[in-house]
Design a protein around this motif. Structure first.
Motif, PDB file in Angstrom:
ATOM      1  N   SER A 115       0.822 -12.211  -4.966  1.00 22.75           N
ATOM      2  CA  SER A 115      -0.144 -12.111  -6.054  1.00 22.75           C
ATOM      3  C   SER A 115      -0.902 -10.781  -5.988  1.00 22.75           C
ATOM      4  N   ILE A 116      -1.349 -10.403  -4.790  1.00 19.63           N
ATOM      5  CA  ILE A 116      -2.047  -9.121  -4.627  1.00 19.63           C
ATOM      6  C   ILE A 116      -1.129  -7.965  -5.015  1.00 19.63           C
ATOM      7  N   LEU A 117       0.133  -8.027  -4.618  1.00 19.58           N
ATOM      8  CA  LEU A 117       1.079  -6.967  -4.978  1.00 19.58           C
ATOM      9  C   LEU A 117       1.280  -6.916  -6.490  1.00 19.58           C
ATOM     10  N   CYS A 118       1.259  -8.066  -7.159  1.00 19.27           N
ATOM     11  CA  CYS A 118       1.339  -8.073  -8.627  1.00 19.27           C
ATOM     12  C   CYS A 118       0.100  -7.407  -9.235  1.00 19.27           C
ATOM     13  N   HIS A 119      -1.096  -7.706  -8.696  1.00 19.80           N
ATOM     14  CA  HIS A 119      -2.324  -7.053  -9.163  1.00 19.80           C
ATOM     15  C   HIS A 119      -2.209  -5.545  -8.978  1.00 19.80           C
ATOM     16  N   GLN A 120      -1.738  -5.141  -7.818  1.00 15.70           N
ATOM     17  CA  GLN A 120      -1.683  -3.723  -7.438  1.00 15.70           C
ATOM     18  C   GLN A 120      -0.668  -2.935  -8.253  1.00 15.70           C
ATOM     19  N   THR A 121       0.483  -3.530  -8.530  1.00 12.39           N
ATOM     20  CA  THR A 121       1.591  -2.781  -9.142  1.00 12.39           C
ATOM     21  C   THR A 121       1.842  -3.147 -10.600  1.00 12.39           C
ATOM     22  N   SER A 122       1.070  -4.089 -11.138  1.00  9.91           N
ATOM     23  CA  SER A 122       1.277  -4.602 -12.503  1.00  9.91           C
ATOM     24  C   SER A 122       2.639  -5.271 -12.664  1.00  9.91           C
ATOM     25  N   LEU A 123       3.215  -5.742 -11.563  1.00 11.79           N
ATOM     26  CA  LEU A 123       4.462  -6.489 -11.607  1.00 11.79           C
ATOM     27  C   LEU A 123       4.211  -7.809 -12.331  1.00 11.79           C
ATOM     28  N   PRO A 124       5.050  -8.171 -13.299  1.00 10.93           N
ATOM     29  CA  PRO A 124       4.859  -9.461 -13.980  1.00 10.93           C
ATOM     30  C   PRO A 124       4.936 -10.614 -12.973  1.00 10.93           C
ATOM     31  N   LEU A 125       4.108 -11.628 -13.177  1.00  9.44           N
ATOM     32  CA  LEU A 125       4.069 -12.758 -12.247  1.00  9.44           C
ATOM     33  C   LEU A 125       5.427 -13.423 -12.101  1.00  9.44           C
ATOM     34  N   LYS A 126       6.220 -13.448 -13.158  1.00 12.56           N
ATOM     35  CA  LYS A 126       7.539 -14.094 -13.079  1.00 12.56           C
ATOM     36  C   LYS A 126       8.447 -13.396 -12.073  1.00 12.56           C
ATOM     37  N   ASP A 127       8.116 -12.140 -11.718  1.00 14.71           N
ATOM     38  CA  ASP A 127       8.913 -11.372 -10.762  1.00 14.71           C
ATOM     39  C   ASP A 127       8.284 -11.310  -9.366  1.00 14.71           C
ATOM     40  N   ALA A 128       7.207 -12.075  -9.162  1.00 16.05           N
ATOM     41  CA  ALA A 128       6.478 -12.025  -7.890  1.00 16.05           C
ATOM     42  C   ALA A 128       7.363 -12.319  -6.691  1.00 16.05           C
ATOM     43  N   PHE A 129       8.316 -13.231  -6.843  1.00 18.81           N
ATOM     44  CA  PHE A 129       9.138 -13.633  -5.704  1.00 18.81           C
ATOM     45  C   PHE A 129      10.244 -12.629  -5.398  1.00 18.81           C
ATOM     46  N   ASN A 130      10.319 -11.560  -6.186  1.00 22.97           N
ATOM     47  CA  ASN A 130      11.224 -10.460  -5.848  1.00 22.97           C
ATOM     48  C   ASN A 130      10.685  -9.680  -4.648  1.00 22.97           C
ATOM     49  N   SER A 131       9.386  -9.816  -4.377  1.00 24.17           N
ATOM     50  CA  SER A 131       8.762  -9.162  -3.222  1.00 24.17           C
ATOM     51  C   SER A 131       8.968 -10.052  -2.001  1.00 24.17           C
ATOM     52  N   LYS A 132       9.815  -9.594  -1.089  1.00 22.02           N
ATOM     53  CA  LYS A 132      10.067 -10.352   0.145  1.00 22.02           C
ATOM     54  C   LYS A 132       8.900 -10.112   1.101  1.00 22.02           C
ATOM     55  N   VAL A 133       8.359 -11.174   1.645  1.00 23.64           N
ATOM     56  CA  VAL A 133       7.233 -11.088   2.575  1.00 23.64           C
ATOM     57  C   VAL A 133       7.572 -11.956   3.783  1.00 23.64           C
ATOM     58  N   ASP A 134       7.973 -11.316   4.875  1.00 23.54           N
ATOM     59  CA  ASP A 134       8.389 -12.039   6.070  1.00 23.54           C
ATOM     60  C   ASP A 134       7.197 -12.543   6.882  1.00 23.54           C
ATOM     61  N   PHE A 135       7.449 -13.551   7.721  1.00 23.82           N
ATOM     62  CA  PHE A 135       6.425 -14.016   8.652  1.00 23.82           C
ATOM     63  C   PHE A 135       5.997 -12.842   9.528  1.00 23.82           C
ATOM     64  N   GLY A 136       4.689 -12.665   9.708  1.00 25.59           N
ATOM     65  CA  GLY A 136       4.167 -11.610  10.578  1.00 25.59           C
ATOM     66  C   GLY A 136       4.265 -10.209  10.000  1.00 25.59           C
ATOM     67  N   GLU A 137       4.654 -10.093   8.739  1.00 30.65           N
ATOM     68  CA  GLU A 137       4.799  -8.762   8.132  1.00 30.65           C
ATOM     69  C   GLU A 137       3.437  -8.164   7.807  1.00 30.65           C
ATOM     70  N   VAL A 138       3.346  -6.830   7.964  1.00 31.42           N
ATOM     71  CA  VAL A 138       2.149  -6.072   7.612  1.00 31.42           C
ATOM     72  C   VAL A 138       2.543  -5.118   6.483  1.00 31.42           C
ATOM     73  N   ILE A 139       1.843  -5.216   5.358  1.00 31.34           N
ATOM     74  CA  ILE A 139       2.096  -4.353   4.210  1.00 31.34           C
ATOM     75  C   ILE A 139       0.816  -3.568   3.935  1.00 31.34           C
ATOM     76  N   ARG A 140       0.938  -2.252   3.923  1.00 31.78           N
ATOM     77  CA  ARG A 140      -0.230  -1.383   3.672  1.00 31.78           C
ATOM     78  C   ARG A 140      -0.193  -0.924   2.220  1.00 31.78           C
ATOM     79  N   ILE A 141      -1.332  -1.111   1.524  1.00 39.47           N
ATOM     80  CA  ILE A 141      -1.457  -0.615   0.160  1.00 39.47           C
ATOM     81  C   ILE A 141      -2.728   0.229   0.073  1.00 39.47           C
ATOM     82  N   GLU A 142      -2.797   1.058  -0.941  1.00 38.61           N
ATOM     83  CA  GLU A 142      -4.006   1.864  -1.179  1.00 38.61           C
ATOM     84  C   GLU A 142      -4.506   1.588  -2.571  1.00 38.61           C
ATOM     85  N   LEU A 143      -5.818   1.502  -2.711  1.00 40.22           N
ATOM     86  CA  LEU A 143      -6.430   1.376  -4.035  1.00 40.22           C
ATOM     87  C   LEU A 143      -7.039   2.694  -4.433  1.00 40.22           C
TER      88      LEU A 143
END
Length: 176
Positions: free
Chosen positions: A148-176
């Motif tokens: 959801s945060i990645l959708c907010h950040q990138t304007s990715l449509p919610l229907k495509d949210a699950f295209n973002s793979k997020v593994d257990f223990g993964e760290v993703i760095r974003i900038e605002l």
């Protein structure tokens, strides 16, 4: 502003179980993977976490291993509420309930739960509140919240949210 999105590590639930807001714990031992996670984080930060055990255990470890400016658990960071499906096997959820949701998880609400749109709205309120913080932020949460945060950040449509793979223990760095 730097934001580090950290997904909790693997849970004790067997594969194929729907456990959204159920308060399940994580597999042990977790010291080695926690160490790898901390090594990817800034040396000091404002930390927010889902209050569910699988995130809070990791969050407390991070707080003990970096300079914590502040720490707060926030209910808005809980995983999607799967209502009547909580702790059921996905393949045991009646197809008449599961299939419509699978076709439109964005808008269809799980019985006694929520839709992805509702999750996205609560995450949006949280995200707006933290947008003025200047220090690095670490958010320990769940795959649905991170997507959801990645959708907010990138304007990715919610229907495509699950295209973002997020593994257990993964760290993703974003900038605002």
């Amino acid at each position: 502003m730097e934001i580090y999105l950290v997904r909790h590590t693997e849970t004790i639930c067997e594969k194929g179980i729907c456990y959204g807001q159920s308060d399940v714990t994580i597999l042990e031992p977790f010291d080695e993977i926690f160490g790898r996670i901390v090594s990817k984080l800034p040396s000091e930060a404002v930390i927010f976490s889902s209050p569910l055990k699988r995130c809070a255990i990791l969050a407390k470890h991070i707080c003990e291993n970096i300079k914590t400016i502040s720490y707060q658990e926030d209910d808005r960071l809980k995983e999607m509420n799967f209502g009547d499906w909580e702790l059921k096997k996905w393949n045991e959820i009646p197809p008449g309930e599961l299939n419509p949701w699978m076709e439109d998880f964005v808008n269809i609400k799980v019985t006694n739960g929520e839709s992805f749109t509702e999750l996205h709205e609560r995450v949006g309120h949280f995200f707006n509140e933290i947008s003025t913080i200047k220090e690095p932020i670490i958010i320990i949460a769940h795959a649905g919240i991170i997507r959801s945060i990645l959708c907010h950040q990138t304007s990715l449509p919610l229907k495509d949210a699950f295209n973002s793979k997020v593994d257990f223990g993964e760290v993703i760095r974003i900038e605002l």
